[in-house]
Each structure stands twice: as C-alpha cells, then as structure tokens.
Scaffold this motif. Structure first.
Motif, mmCIF file in Angstrom:
data_model
loop_
_atom_site.group_PDB
_atom_site.id
_atom_site.type_symbol
_atom_site.label_atom_id
_atom_site.label_comp_id
_atom_site.label_asym_id
_atom_site.label_seq_id
_atom_site.Cartn_x
_atom_site.Cartn_y
_atom_site.Cartn_z
ATOM 1 N N ASN A 283 49.757 44.247 46.727
ATOM 2 C CA ASN A 283 49.169 43.947 48.026
ATOM 3 C C ASN A 283 47.898 43.128 47.800
ATOM 4 O OD1 ASN A 283 47.111 45.754 47.289
ATOM 5 N ND2 ASN A 283 47.954 47.423 48.504
ATOM 6 N N ARG A 284 47.301 42.667 48.893
ATOM 7 C CA ARG A 284 46.158 41.764 48.765
ATOM 8 C C ARG A 284 45.012 42.418 47.994
ATOM 9 N NH1 ARG A 284 41.534 40.728 51.911
ATOM 10 N NH2 ARG A 284 40.748 38.580 51.747
ATOM 11 N N ASP A 285 44.723 43.684 48.281
ATOM 12 C CA ASP A 285 43.638 44.367 47.581
ATOM 13 C C ASP A 285 43.898 44.430 46.078
ATOM 14 O OD1 ASP A 285 42.258 44.743 49.922
ATOM 15 O OD2 ASP A 285 42.901 46.825 50.210
ATOM 16 N N GLY A 286 45.157 44.657 45.711
ATOM 17 C CA GLY A 286 45.501 44.721 44.299
ATOM 18 C C GLY A 286 45.319 43.384 43.603
ATOM 19 N N VAL A 287 45.706 42.302 44.277
ATOM 20 C CA VAL A 287 45.544 40.970 43.696
ATOM 21 C C VAL A 287 44.059 40.625 43.557
ATOM 22 C CG1 VAL A 287 45.932 38.499 44.080
ATOM 23 C CG2 VAL A 287 47.781 40.120 44.501
ATOM 24 N N ILE A 288 43.269 40.961 44.580
ATOM 25 C CA ILE A 288 41.834 40.673 44.519
ATOM 26 C C ILE A 288 41.171 41.477 43.403
ATOM 27 C CG2 ILE A 288 39.651 40.918 45.768
ATOM 28 C CD1 ILE A 288 41.131 40.176 48.307
ATOM 29 N N ALA A 289 41.622 42.711 43.190
ATOM 30 C CA ALA A 289 41.071 43.520 42.096
ATOM 31 C C ALA A 289 41.323 42.848 40.752
ATOM 32 C CB ALA A 289 41.673 44.918 42.126
ATOM 33 N N ARG A 290 42.526 42.313 40.562
ATOM 34 C CA ARG A 290 42.841 41.605 39.313
ATOM 35 C C ARG A 290 42.044 40.298 39.226
ATOM 36 N NH1 ARG A 290 47.065 43.540 36.369
ATOM 37 N NH2 ARG A 290 47.285 41.537 35.296
ATOM 38 N N LEU A 291 41.841 39.652 40.367
ATOM 39 C CA LEU A 291 41.054 38.420 40.397
ATOM 40 C C LEU A 291 39.605 38.695 39.980
ATOM 41 C CD1 LEU A 291 40.682 35.431 41.163
ATOM 42 C CD2 LEU A 291 40.490 36.149 43.557
ATOM 43 N N ARG A 292 39.051 39.790 40.470
ATOM 44 C CA ARG A 292 37.673 40.142 40.100
ATOM 45 C C ARG A 292 37.557 40.420 38.600
ATOM 46 N NH1 ARG A 292 34.519 40.904 44.523
ATOM 47 N NH2 ARG A 292 35.570 41.408 46.484
ATOM 48 N N GLU A 293 38.605 40.993 38.023
ATOM 49 C CA GLU A 293 38.596 41.312 36.599
ATOM 50 C C GLU A 293 39.041 40.129 35.737
ATOM 51 O OE1 GLU A 293 37.655 44.164 35.022
ATOM 52 O OE2 GLU A 293 36.906 44.855 36.971
ATOM 53 N N ASN A 294 39.449 39.031 36.395
ATOM 54 C CA ASN A 294 39.872 37.821 35.677
ATOM 55 C C ASN A 294 41.017 38.129 34.712
ATOM 56 O OD1 ASN A 294 39.801 35.095 35.002
ATOM 57 N ND2 ASN A 294 38.185 35.345 33.482
ATOM 58 N N LEU A 295 42.017 38.847 35.214
ATOM 59 C CA LEU A 295 43.113 39.315 34.363
ATOM 60 C C LEU A 295 44.257 38.317 34.240
ATOM 61 C CD1 LEU A 295 43.399 43.056 35.507
ATOM 62 C CD2 LEU A 295 42.218 42.126 33.503
ATOM 63 N N ASP A 296 44.339 37.350 35.153
ATOM 64 C CA ASP A 296 45.492 36.448 35.201
ATOM 65 C C ASP A 296 45.037 34.996 35.181
ATOM 66 O OD1 ASP A 296 47.615 38.634 35.906
ATOM 67 O OD2 ASP A 296 46.025 38.899 37.364
ATOM 68 N N ASP A 297 46.005 34.099 35.005
ATOM 69 C CA ASP A 297 45.691 32.673 35.012
ATOM 70 C C ASP A 297 45.556 32.137 36.433
ATOM 71 O OD1 ASP A 297 45.848 32.123 32.102
ATOM 72 O OD2 ASP A 297 47.929 32.736 32.362
ATOM 73 N N LEU A 298 46.538 32.472 37.272
ATOM 74 C CA LEU A 298 46.566 31.957 38.634
ATOM 75 C C LEU A 298 46.902 33.088 39.596
ATOM 76 C CD1 LEU A 298 48.569 28.653 38.068
ATOM 77 C CD2 LEU A 298 46.110 28.845 38.412
ATOM 78 N N TYR A 299 46.415 32.954 40.841
ATOM 79 C CA TYR A 299 46.652 33.934 41.891
ATOM 80 C C TYR A 299 47.126 33.198 43.137
ATOM 81 C CZ TYR A 299 43.598 36.477 38.719
ATOM 82 O OH TYR A 299 43.042 37.037 37.598
ATOM 83 N N ILE A 300 48.130 33.767 43.799
ATOM 84 C CA ILE A 300 48.655 33.148 45.018
ATOM 85 C C ILE A 300 48.519 34.146 46.153
ATOM 86 C CG2 ILE A 300 50.692 32.191 46.155
ATOM 87 C CD1 ILE A 300 51.624 31.186 43.429
ATOM 88 N N MET A 301 47.815 33.732 47.217
ATOM 89 C CA MET A 301 47.594 34.590 48.381
ATOM 90 C C MET A 301 47.340 33.716 49.600
ATOM 91 S SD MET A 301 43.721 35.963 47.583
ATOM 92 C CE MET A 301 44.185 36.565 45.983
ATOM 93 N N SER A 302 47.378 34.333 50.774
ATOM 94 C CA SER A 302 47.174 33.564 51.996
ATOM 95 C C SER A 302 45.742 33.634 52.512
ATOM 96 C CB SER A 302 48.135 34.038 53.092
ATOM 97 O OG SER A 302 47.906 35.396 53.398
ATOM 98 N N ARG A 303 44.978 34.665 52.124
ATOM 99 C CA ARG A 303 43.603 34.817 52.590
ATOM 100 C C ARG A 303 42.694 35.125 51.400
ATOM 101 N NH1 ARG A 303 42.861 34.045 58.334
ATOM 102 N NH2 ARG A 303 41.257 35.650 58.306
ATOM 103 N N PRO A 304 42.239 34.090 50.680
ATOM 104 C CA PRO A 304 41.347 34.339 49.541
ATOM 105 C C PRO A 304 40.051 35.009 49.993
ATOM 106 C CG PRO A 304 42.217 32.097 49.492
ATOM 107 C CD PRO A 304 42.564 32.662 50.835
ATOM 108 N N PRO A 305 39.456 35.837 49.142
ATOM 109 C CA PRO A 305 38.191 36.486 49.509
ATOM 110 C C PRO A 305 37.062 35.462 49.587
ATOM 111 C CG PRO A 305 38.720 36.903 47.210
ATOM 112 C CD PRO A 305 39.917 36.222 47.798
#
Length: 300
Positions: free
Chosen positions: A129-151
């Motif tokens: 879900n969006r919260d889960g993706v943002i959590a990974r984004l904050r931790e810089n765990l992945d190369d790229l993230y795809i979402m409709s509403r970036p923080p």
C-alpha cells in the motif's frame, strides 16, 4: 575499522530476517558461524549493535546507523558491478522496484518486457500500500518507486509516467447505469465503498469531493481493488477506482458511470530520493518505462 563484506552481509541479513538463525540461513552459513562474525563485527566497531529480547532482534542506535551505512555501501558496490558489466558489454545487475498495489495491474507486464530484453537482470518487486512504499522510500531500499501521490515532505526526483484516471463504478443493474451526464449531487443518497485512508486513490477522491463540497455516505472502506469491485458487483454501493483496475482486471457485472467531473485526473509517478545515483540497470529501466509512456500517449 577492519570490517569484511561477509560481516556486513550477515548484518544486513540479520536486519532483514530479525534473527541470527534467519541471517545464517540467508547467508548460507551455520548459526554458530553467524554468531561469531556478528560478535566480531560489534567488537570491531566497539559498540553493541543489537540485543535479543524474547527471541526478537532489536537494533541499538549504533546498529541502526550501521544498517543505513551497510545498505548504502551495498548499493554503491552493486552499482560498481553494473558499471563494470556495462564496460564489458553486458547488461547484468539487480533492479529493485517498489510499487503501490494498484500499479500491480500493469507494472509486472512492463517488467516482463524489460526482462525479456535484458535477461541478465535480476528483479525484486515489492507491491505494497502507499504507506508501505513510502516507508521503503524513506529508507532508500529500492531503485525506483511507482505511485500516484508522492509524499510532499521528501526531496524527490519525480517524473510523471502515465495517466491514472479514477472512475466511478456501479453494478450493471444500478438505475444510473444507463444515464448520461449525471450530476454528482444526484449521488448524495448512494452508499460509497472507498479505499482506505492514506491510499493514493483515497487522497485524490477526498480532494475531489472537498472541491465539489460533496459528502459521500460511506458504507465500506476496503484496502483491495478486487474486494471493492466484487462489493460493487454485489450491489453494496458505488465506488471509485483506478481505470487500470478495470482495464486489466475486468469484473463481471460492474460498469462505469457517466458522472459530471469524472474521471478524476491523476497520474502515475516514477520517483526516487534526490541525490541518489541510479545504477545503470535502474537508468535503463526508467528509460524503458518512459518509452512505454510515450508510446501509450501517442497511440503507437
């Protein structure tokens, strides 16, 4: 400090699995060997890195800092390996992508095409879900993230990728199913089935309703597009979902209503932290996504 890659690999595995036994399995060593390496790592640093409470590993402050540094070092080392492979004329490496749940309707197909063209690439895909993706984004765990509403509270590299129109759906037998240009106010007595708060779809829907001073009667809140579509097909109410959820996974008995102000305009975004240097593989995949975007927009 004299620290080895093996020690860092074990520590990253410890963080990922939450146990010494899990770290040992992930690293392919025995548990006593893992314990020795982790103890030597802590001794070299001079501070405890974790403590075990009730069989659960809890990182100390020094451990959390090491976890962040270890991930950054791993990313840099993998990027170097990919650059060497590129210099040798190969296309090898690891690609990590995290996407929100609605993107699962099209991202795997795009990954499939990418992997077919680049068979040497190893892909790790996280669908959350969006919260889960943002959590990974904050931790810089992945190369790229795809979402409709970036923080808005993070410094990001952000590219609009594809349109993500949000449509209003109802059961095929609904009285409004055959009408055209229905005004939103005519839905004031309808029961709505909405996505959970915090999801990209819900944020866009709430903003749209506020702009039109419309207050929906919410019957259900569900975290799955499939569950929402099935509830709508069962006559429990009307709902708003991404058009991708209908186009790539149609549900029998569900139709799109012709409502003034719909579809709600929204877009898919490719994001990653500002300042992060994309690996060669991530750059090629981003280009692959943007070519698909251009082809979709032009109808090619």
């Amino acid at each position: 400090m004299n620290i080895t890659f093996r020690q860092l690999d074990l520590f990253r595995a410890l963080v990922a699995t939450g146990s010494i036994s899990g770290a040992a399995r992930a690293a392919g060593v025995t548990q006593p060997t893992a314990s020795v390496h982790l103890r030597e790592l802590a001794e070299e640093i001079g501070l405890p890195l974790y403590e075990v409470i009730g069989r659960t590993v809890h990182l100390t402050e020094a451990g959390r800092e090491l976890a962040t540094s270890a991930r950054a070092m791993q990313a840099e080392w993998e990027a170097y390996g990919q650059k060497v492979a590129a210099l040798k004329g190969g296309e090898r490496g690891r690609l990590r992508v995290a996407v929100v749940s609605t993107a699962k309707y099209f991202v795997p197909r795009l990954l499939g095409g990418f992997c077919a063209a680049h068979p040497g690439v190893d892909v790790a895909l996280e669908v959350l879900n969006r919260d889960g993706v943002i959590a990974r984004l904050r931790e810089n765990l992945d190369d790229l993230y795809i979402m409709s509403r970036p923080p808005h509270d993070l410094a990001l590299e952000d590219r609009i990728f594809l349109p993500n129109p949000l449509v209003l759906i109802a059961a095929q037998s609904h009285p409004l199913a055959k009408r055209r240009a229905v005004e939103l106010r005519e839905l004031s007595k309808e029961r709505f089935i909405l996505r959970e708060e915090g999801s990209g779809t819900r944020l866009a829907v709430d903003a749209h309703f506020r702009a039109h001073r419309f207050r929906p009667q919410v019957r259900l809140v569900l975290g799955s597009n499939e569950a929402i579509k099935e509830a709508v097909a069962g006559g429990l109410g009307v709902a708003i979902v991404s058009a991708h959820a209908l186009r790539h996974a149609p549900t029998r008995g569900v139709v799109t209503l012709d409502i003034a102000g719909f579809p709600i305009a929204s877009n898919w975004h490719i994001v990653y932290p500002s300042g992060r240097r994309l690996s060669p593989v991530a750059k090629v995949f981003e280009q692959h996504l943007m070519r698909h975007s251009q082809a979709t927009t032009t109808g090619r």
